[in-house]
Design a protein around this motif. Sequence first.
Motif, PDB file in Angstrom:
ATOM      1  N   LEU A   1       0.820  -1.211   0.000  1.00 46.51           N
ATOM      2  CA  LEU A   1       0.000   0.000   0.000  1.00 46.51           C
ATOM      3  C   LEU A   1       0.854   1.261   0.000  1.00 46.51           C
ATOM      4  N   ARG A   2       1.933   1.192   0.817  1.00 44.91           N
ATOM      5  CA  ARG A   2       2.812   2.355   0.876  1.00 44.91           C
ATOM      6  C   ARG A   2       3.395   2.651  -0.519  1.00 44.91           C
ATOM      7  N   LYS A   3       3.791   1.598  -1.190  1.00 45.91           N
ATOM      8  CA  LYS A   3       4.345   1.771  -2.533  1.00 45.91           C
ATOM      9  C   LYS A   3       3.283   2.331  -3.464  1.00 45.91           C
ATOM     10  N   ALA A   4       2.089   1.747  -3.417  1.00 46.82           N
ATOM     11  CA  ALA A   4       0.995   2.206  -4.270  1.00 46.82           C
ATOM     12  C   ALA A   4       0.717   3.677  -4.000  1.00 46.82           C
ATOM     13  N   LEU A   5       0.788   4.033  -2.708  1.00 49.96           N
ATOM     14  CA  LEU A   5       0.509   5.421  -2.348  1.00 49.96           C
ATOM     15  C   LEU A   5       1.548   6.361  -2.951  1.00 49.96           C
ATOM     16  N   ALA A   6       2.817   5.957  -2.825  1.00 49.33           N
ATOM     17  CA  ALA A   6       3.892   6.795  -3.377  1.00 49.33           C
ATOM     18  C   ALA A   6       3.723   6.935  -4.890  1.00 49.33           C
ATOM     19  N   GLU A   7       3.373   5.826  -5.568  1.00 46.24           N
ATOM     20  CA  GLU A   7       3.166   5.876  -7.029  1.00 46.24           C
ATOM     21  C   GLU A   7       2.010   6.804  -7.374  1.00 46.24           C
TER      22      GLU A   7
ATOM     23  N   ALA B   1      -9.137  13.984 -14.698  1.00 44.26           N
ATOM     24  CA  ALA B   1      -8.193  12.889 -14.465  1.00 44.26           C
ATOM     25  C   ALA B   1      -7.447  13.108 -13.151  1.00 44.26           C
ATOM     26  N   LEU B   2      -7.026  14.355 -12.903  1.00 44.98           N
ATOM     27  CA  LEU B   2      -6.315  14.691 -11.668  1.00 44.98           C
ATOM     28  C   LEU B   2      -7.196  14.372 -10.449  1.00 44.98           C
ATOM     29  N   ASN B   3      -8.452  14.811 -10.533  1.00 47.93           N
ATOM     30  CA  ASN B   3      -9.362  14.545  -9.407  1.00 47.93           C
ATOM     31  C   ASN B   3      -9.565  13.044  -9.198  1.00 47.93           C
ATOM     32  N   GLY B   4      -9.668  12.333 -10.301  1.00 45.22           N
ATOM     33  CA  GLY B   4      -9.791  10.880 -10.198  1.00 45.22           C
ATOM     34  C   GLY B   4      -8.591  10.285  -9.460  1.00 45.22           C
ATOM     35  N   LEU B   5      -7.380  10.733  -9.857  1.00 48.13           N
ATOM     36  CA  LEU B   5      -6.163  10.250  -9.197  1.00 48.13           C
ATOM     37  C   LEU B   5      -6.174  10.595  -7.704  1.00 48.13           C
ATOM     38  N   LYS B   6      -6.610  11.807  -7.391  1.00 45.27           N
ATOM     39  CA  LYS B   6      -6.647  12.222  -5.981  1.00 45.27           C
ATOM     40  C   LYS B   6      -7.604  11.334  -5.170  1.00 45.27           C
ATOM     41  N   LEU B   7      -8.750  11.037  -5.804  1.00 40.38           N
ATOM     42  CA  LEU B   7      -9.698  10.146  -5.114  1.00 40.38           C
ATOM     43  C   LEU B   7      -9.073   8.776  -4.864  1.00 40.38           C
ATOM     44  N   GLU B   8      -8.386   8.265  -5.912  1.00 43.50           N
ATOM     45  CA  GLU B   8      -7.720   6.972  -5.758  1.00 43.50           C
ATOM     46  C   GLU B   8      -6.663   7.038  -4.648  1.00 43.50           C
ATOM     47  N   LYS B   9      -5.924   8.140  -4.612  1.00 43.87           N
ATOM     48  CA  LYS B   9      -4.905   8.293  -3.578  1.00 43.87           C
ATOM     49  C   LYS B   9      -5.557   8.276  -2.183  1.00 43.87           C
ATOM     50  N   ALA B  10      -6.653   9.027  -2.072  1.00 44.53           N
ATOM     51  CA  ALA B  10      -7.354   9.079  -0.780  1.00 44.53           C
ATOM     52  C   ALA B  10      -7.804   7.683  -0.346  1.00 44.53           C
TER      53      ALA B  10
ATOM     54  N   SER C   1       3.022   9.985   4.811  1.00 42.40           N
ATOM     55  CA  SER C   1       3.806  10.620   3.741  1.00 42.40           C
ATOM     56  C   SER C   1       5.207  10.047   3.624  1.00 42.40           C
ATOM     57  N   ILE C   2       5.639   9.256   4.651  1.00 43.29           N
ATOM     58  CA  ILE C   2       7.019   8.783   4.563  1.00 43.29           C
ATOM     59  C   ILE C   2       7.182   7.793   3.414  1.00 43.29           C
ATOM     60  N   THR C   3       8.363   7.795   2.865  1.00 43.24           N
ATOM     61  CA  THR C   3       8.625   6.931   1.714  1.00 43.24           C
ATOM     62  C   THR C   3       8.733   5.481   2.158  1.00 43.24           C
ATOM     63  N   ALA C   4       8.600   4.574   1.213  1.00 49.47           N
ATOM     64  CA  ALA C   4       8.780   3.155   1.512  1.00 49.47           C
ATOM     65  C   ALA C   4      10.186   2.922   2.063  1.00 49.47           C
ATOM     66  N   GLU C   5      11.156   3.718   1.589  1.00 46.08           N
ATOM     67  CA  GLU C   5      12.537   3.556   2.054  1.00 46.08           C
ATOM     68  C   GLU C   5      12.651   3.954   3.526  1.00 46.08           C
ATOM     69  N   LYS C   6      12.044   5.111   3.844  1.00 44.73           N
ATOM     70  CA  LYS C   6      12.088   5.587   5.229  1.00 44.73           C
ATOM     71  C   LYS C   6      11.382   4.557   6.137  1.00 44.73           C
ATOM     72  N   ALA C   7      10.246   4.048   5.631  1.00 46.62           N
ATOM     73  CA  ALA C   7       9.501   3.048   6.411  1.00 46.62           C
ATOM     74  C   ALA C   7      10.384   1.826   6.650  1.00 46.62           C
TER      75      ALA C   7
ATOM     76  N   GLN D   1       0.892   9.197  -5.607  1.00 45.86           N
ATOM     77  CA  GLN D   1       1.278  10.581  -5.320  1.00 45.86           C
ATOM     78  C   GLN D   1       2.049  11.162  -6.493  1.00 45.86           C
ATOM     79  N   SER D   2       2.964  10.348  -7.033  1.00 47.23           N
ATOM     80  CA  SER D   2       3.742  10.924  -8.141  1.00 47.23           C
ATOM     81  C   SER D   2       2.871  11.032  -9.393  1.00 47.23           C
ATOM     82  N   ALA D   3       1.878  10.140  -9.534  1.00 56.87           N
ATOM     83  CA  ALA D   3       0.922  10.280 -10.636  1.00 56.87           C
ATOM     84  C   ALA D   3       0.141  11.580 -10.471  1.00 56.87           C
ATOM     85  N   VAL D   4      -0.282  11.820  -9.206  1.00 56.65           N
ATOM     86  CA  VAL D   4      -1.003  13.070  -8.927  1.00 56.65           C
ATOM     87  C   VAL D   4      -0.115  14.262  -9.276  1.00 56.65           C
ATOM     88  N   ASP D   5       1.135  14.181  -8.827  1.00 58.22           N
ATOM     89  CA  ASP D   5       2.059  15.291  -9.078  1.00 58.22           C
ATOM     90  C   ASP D   5       2.225  15.558 -10.572  1.00 58.22           C
ATOM     91  N   SER D   6       2.462  14.459 -11.336  1.00 57.49           N
ATOM     92  CA  SER D   6       2.717  14.716 -12.759  1.00 57.49           C
ATOM     93  C   SER D   6       1.441  15.147 -13.482  1.00 57.49           C
TER      94      SER D   6
END
Lengths: 734, 734
Positions: free
Chosen positions: B51-57, B88-97, B231-237, B59-64
């Motif tokens: 999940l953490r990885k999916a979240l980070a992905e 599309a952005l809103n859709g991504l945000k919903l998925e992130k949430a 918000s912490i990265t998978a690496e930090k986790a 997030q970067s999808a949202v960012d781009s």
Amino acid sequence: MRYFLLIALSTHSFGHNFLSPLATLRSAHSTLSHAFTRRRPYPTIQMEETLRKALAEKQSAVDSQGNAVRALKAAKAAKADVDAAIEALNGLKLEKASIEKQLQAAVSGAGDGSLNREAFRQTVNNTLERRLFYIPSFKIYRGVAGLYDYGPPGCAVKSNVLGFWRQHFVLEENMLEVDCPCVTPEVVLKASGHVDKFTDLMVKDEKTGTCYRADHLLKDFCNEKLQKDLSITAEKAAELKHVLAVLDDLSSEELGAKIKEYGITAPDTKNPLSDPYPFNLMFQTSIGPSGLSPGYMRPETAQGIFVNFKDLYYYNGNKLPFAAAQIGQAFRNEISPRQGLLRVREFTLAEIEHFVDPENKSHPKFSEVANLEFLMFPREEQMSGHSAKKIPLGEAVSRGIVNNETLGYFIGRVYLFLTRLGIDEDRLRFRQHLANEMAHYAADCWDAEIESSYGWIECVGIADRSAYDLRAHTDKSGVALVAQEKFSEPREVEKLVINPVKKELGLAFKGNQRMVVEALEAMNEKEALEMKATLESKGETEFLVCTLGKNVTITKSMVTISKEIKKEHQRVFTPSVIEPSFGIGRIIYCLYEHSFYTRPSKAGDEQLNVFRFPPLVAPIKCTVFPLVQNQQYEEVAKVISQSLTTAGISHKIDITGTSIGKRYARTDELGVPFAITVDSTSSVTIRERDSKDQIRVDVEQAATVIKEVTDGRTTWADVWSTFPHQSSASADDE
Amino acid sequence: MRYFLLIALSTHSFGHNFLSPLATLRSAHSTLSHAFTRRRPYPTIQMEETLRKALAEKQSAVDSQGNAVRALKAAKAAKADVDAAIEALNGLKLEKASIEKQLQAAVSGAGDGSLNREAFRQTVNNTLERRLFYIPSFKIYRGVAGLYDYGPPGCAVKSNVLGFWRQHFVLEENMLEVDCPCVTPEVVLKASGHVDKFTDLMVKDEKTGTCYRADHLLKDFCNEKLQKDLSITAEKAAELKHVLAVLDDLSSEELGAKIKEYGITAPDTKNPLSDPYPFNLMFQTSIGPSGLSPGYMRPETAQGIFVNFKDLYYYNGNKLPFAAAQIGQAFRNEISPRQGLLRVREFTLAEIEHFVDPENKSHPKFSEVANLEFLMFPREEQMSGHSAKKIPLGEAVSRGIVNNETLGYFIGRVYLFLTRLGIDEDRLRFRQHLANEMAHYAADCWDAEIESSYGWIECVGIADRSAYDLRAHTDKSGVALVAQEKFSEPREVEKLVINPVKKELGLAFKGNQRMVVEALEAMNEKEALEMKATLESKGETEFLVCTLGKNVTITKSMVTISKEIKKEHQRVFTPSVIEPSFGIGRIIYCLYEHSFYTRPSKAGDEQLNVFRFPPLVAPIKCTVFPLVQNQQYEEVAKVISQSLTTAGISHKIDITGTSIGKRYARTDELGVPFAITVDSTSSVTIRERDSKDQIRVDVEQAATVIKEVTDGRTTWADVWSTFPHQSSASADDE
């Protein structure tokens, strides 16, 4: 100091009254009445005073005859006269020597020449230690005074005693058993009084700093003088005995003065001693890492119950009476423990706190114990120098000797408990506390005392402590530890009503008004009625307001005081507590002494030791012996062992090649009541320890027979009449 | 620090390994394999990393996508294109949430929406506290962290567990039970290593002085970050998880460095913290009045057995193997106790020390447990990230996974003990210590871990401690704690003989001769053979004499070193000890959780609590209810109660007028297995708690039926098939 301790803590000072010199003296009295009964293995001490007087008379007869001889010689009397006088003198000297010998014997307790107390104790203790009933703790590090381990058989005896205690008290009386920690924070023991008053008086060697109990040194001095110094007068002896008798009542100053008067010094170094000063007997520690939370190892288990009263009362459906119970370790940092297993620094207590309405201490099951009759030693008998006597318990309660039925019921239950364990009823008495032994708040207090080689030992304390403990914790914690009685219909109660008139008080005292109002409201009934009378007669009165630190003038208009009839739906009160407190280690030690006897071996060349434990208490219920080393017999032994294990019977197989007689002797010394000897593959013999009687039983039945008789569902007598007897009645020394 | 502690004390640090972060992680792994079994009342945690990885992905999808939107706007793209990109952005945000929500749920352990661990624990603990299974000690004084009382039902459960422990281990294995004091002199705990090494690392709030466990603060920080900061990265986790995993291995310096690096401050004040320093966990006290004899409250019961080895070996007829056992209180002055009943400052341990010849660790009864099969978690499986798996015990021993038969035998017996008490076998595993958890001297070590709402809890430690403890006490006390094996015929043994030639040495070293002689004689075989070789080749050698603090020159004439054949009649050796150590309080707590369930009331309007204790463990075996308030029925109830008392069955009469359904519910919540309801004067019904099935039995038979089924001589199924069934199958809610 013992005495203050007793005043302060009553039976909570469990064990601190043990073998006080007072008790020792009493022991000498009461023992006389039933001396030389069959089972008593050591003589009692007495006739001492008579002998001392006779000795003094004989001494003065010797003195005057000596003078007479000298006078005859000086007067150059006839040789025959001088010789006759010398002969008479020698006769008197011989008589004196004979009295000295008797006195010596009397004070050392070997009056009738039989095995004396000390020797008996030594024999028992040697057996106990050799067979690991107990072990001095940390022995390989040279031990610690007052700490003992229970070895395997001792541990099993203890576990059996506690199991029976649970059955006899907790289960049969539906008590609420709890289990609280030993580590206790200071506030709890501050409330109970232990932090301030749980002390003994100590003196220090002024040079080496070694500590001694002040009363012990004085006691030793008096006893030593009485026993070893035959030259002291009967008056001096009486004085020393009086000191021993009042030892527990001496203040720190009086004790110090006596030590000075008698010139008592440190036993090892003969250095001078410091004045006595109090030493708190609790082991102190610190809870948590900060060092700011002092704690103690509990000196008794009772406080854990008191602080839980509210929850336990609720658990019991808010109904009285009910009893809570606790078994657990307690700790006392004795100054210098003596008397072996009887005065130790850590011990197991089993305590009951029975909570009851102070207005109704009847007990529904009292009739079940009312007909019991055993040795009781009421206060009056002690004061008037009589000995303990048998009184039916019902009579003791109805005549008011025992304060109430509930206290009486527990005395009866304790009697049954102890005698079923195997305590000899002739060496068990219930001694009432004297007025000066009892706490001021206590209603009545009785100790179950058991006679041992150390004298009469306090083993169970049974005290009616009134509301003291619950009140102490209510005051300290602010949590009301009370019970309610709901009335079936409301009752009319006359109540005092104090109504301060705030307007008037405000005008008169301004900013101090609140303090005056509170002080008025806090008056008790007597104060309030006095104020009412004064105000009515004089119109005003002086009144001390503590919070202001001064008197103020109260006028008639400032307060109305009246009695009003109010309806009450319930009564709120602090329950009384009746507390039976058992020193498990002491009971077990006395049980060892009462159970011990010796009998000659078959060859008559040695004395064999036996503990006559009832099966209930015996550490191991049964041994299984293949008669000879033989695989078939060993197989049978294993089968029987398995059945015994399944039946939950503790047992031991002994397949050593030792003679069967030696093996019997070995288990008799552990108090094992039954031995199964495998001498065929179809049937076995079962031998009973004390009678050495043997029966023959089928292999399949062996475990069942043992189970029935150890569980108390049948008796050996029944078994004996049911099964065929083994003809070779005793193989004990084959 | 935990880790050093473990190294130093192995399973003697019982409880100190409890719920280490390492164990928590392991828990997450192994739980997966049997998640969602019927009885597990709370979900397991997992999928977190995914999940953490999916979240980070996401997030970067949202960012781009955000960048894309901004780019389109900047480029003044067509409105439709911009709107589509925003959609599309809103859709991504919903998925992130949605992923955030899942992650939140996963890390807080409520992944599948069912009652989570914390809530389950709360329900159990509320029931336990309300029904007085336990009470925070000294509650009216606001308690002391880490101290709890057992209230009436808890105390009865404990007493039943200990009774069964005695039957299952002491009686069935013929162990020598002992009972030693809690107060222990310093020398004993110096020898065992506790005085020097039984410590945790502590940090202090530099301003207020409040103390915290250093590892707890670091652990809390990491867990908090992992659970709350999405918000912490998978690496930090991964880094934080690594810290948690190695927490037990961190040195004082490393722990201090991490605390600084993460900027951890005092939890309450946010003040800076001191560097970590060790705090000894023993409660210290002073024995006797002088203040010169430091003592401690024992941190375990084992030492009392070790110091008695010599006597116990003698008691056992100088034969090995044998086991000694002890049940008693142990004490640990935790820095800041957490996790309720699982980490406490005073607790009951039951410990076994099985002494065995190190050259023969077979066990005659191993075959009786060899076919048992249960969850085992060997070292290798843990290292390779696998989970616990079922392995037949015989195979585990024969494949060398478990070091030896005796260790294996005890693992099997512990499994039987725990499951017979009612521990769910699916939530019980035997976990082998990793190399870094085990003391250097230990041969092998397994913990019985029970899964509870706190994770996997170490409840029994089973360790092969080799000869460590007996050697430590031999060294310190100078008393040889050894065993002998007499050879049936003498054996020839090659022995090294060192003969210093005193004349030559005296000439060379004069006054120092003795020190040189002693140093020569003290050489071990390797040193001596090296010297022999050097002397033969070179004629002389340099030799360090420690007591002189310098090298001396030894020549060939000064010493003869040879190997000689000697005849030996016996072998003297230090026995190995295999130690199963039981944390009774922890076992009981886990038993509470495993026994607890809820079921709807008949009306379905509430959840009723039930403890499914087996009769063996149940605090009260039976209740007796007159169906309605009626003197006849109450008389019958009393008669039955009397028979139950005689049979030794703990029970309770409830004559309140409450509905029978309410009364059943009340006793279900105490885990009472059987209820006798008196609804006529000739026969009664008996209801079983879990099935709610009822049978009809004659009044005279009632107590006997209860006795047979609670003693385990028959089962409810048998009883059910023997007696007529009561038609009104459940009156639970009448």
